[in-house]
Design a protein around this motif. Sequence first.
Motif, short mmCIF file in Angstrom:
data_model
loop_
_atom_site.label_atom_id
_atom_site.label_comp_id
_atom_site.label_asym_id
_atom_site.label_seq_id
_atom_site.Cartn_x
_atom_site.Cartn_y
_atom_site.Cartn_z
N ASP A 51 -40.97 -21.05 -21.53
CA ASP A 51 -40.64 -22.35 -20.71
C ASP A 51 -42.17 -22.74 -20.02
N TRP A 52 -43.04 -22.14 -19.81
CA TRP A 52 -44.29 -22.30 -19.28
C TRP A 52 -45.28 -22.50 -20.48
N PRO A 53 -45.74 -23.57 -20.56
CA PRO A 53 -46.70 -23.90 -21.54
C PRO A 53 -47.97 -23.57 -21.10
N GLU A 54 -48.95 -23.12 -22.15
CA GLU A 54 -50.22 -22.76 -21.88
C GLU A 54 -51.02 -23.81 -21.33
N ALA A 61 -50.02 -20.74 -11.02
CA ALA A 61 -48.56 -21.55 -10.67
C ALA A 61 -47.60 -20.44 -10.86
N GLY A 62 -47.62 -19.43 -12.10
CA GLY A 62 -46.48 -18.87 -12.36
C GLY A 62 -46.45 -17.57 -11.32
N TYR A 63 -47.65 -17.24 -11.00
CA TYR A 63 -47.65 -15.88 -9.85
C TYR A 63 -47.23 -16.43 -8.74
N LEU A 64 -47.74 -17.67 -8.21
CA LEU A 64 -47.36 -18.22 -6.80
C LEU A 64 -45.77 -18.45 -6.91
N CYS A 65 -45.31 -19.10 -7.77
CA CYS A 65 -43.91 -19.45 -7.64
C CYS A 65 -43.19 -18.44 -8.10
N GLY A 66 -43.26 -17.47 -8.94
CA GLY A 66 -42.57 -16.49 -9.29
C GLY A 66 -42.55 -15.39 -8.24
N ALA A 67 -43.20 -15.30 -7.10
CA ALA A 67 -43.41 -14.27 -6.09
C ALA A 67 -42.18 -14.58 -5.25
N CYS A 68 -41.45 -15.61 -5.28
CA CYS A 68 -40.42 -15.76 -4.34
C CYS A 68 -39.24 -16.20 -5.01
#
Length: 140
Positions: A51-54, A61-68
């Motif tokens: 779901d996260w396009p290259e 963005a993935g690491y920032l958002c996925g941290a919480c």
Amino acid sequence: MRNRVVQGGGRPVPGPFRGPVRCLRFAALLAGALALPAFGASAEDDPFGPDWPEGPGREEAGYLCGACHSLRLVTQQGLSRSAWDETLDWMVEEQEMDEPEPEERALILSYLSEHFGIDHRPSHVGAFPNRPAPDQPVRN
């Protein structure tokens, strides 16, 4: 038969994970089974999913958002760049997220608005008649 539970009829019930030591063994086995896919994963496996396009800013963005929270929450938003910007402000101010550096923030905003912006809004967003779609003013 010392570690087996006896039912009302006096029949022993198998209990391979009975007792405190066996419970610890079961917990260790379960933890090991859950960890196996992580150890077997190659460096080529995608940590964010399909779901996260290259593109530039994907990892930031993935690491920032996925941290919480779940990355699925991000993919469902369909916000404009300004709404994503306000969302990041809100997360810093209200949710104690660390403020990204200006260059990183611009990269993240570009990624989010390009891949999860209004043009990519899922069909269910704004489908509730009593709830405004993102970027729409709330009417009282």
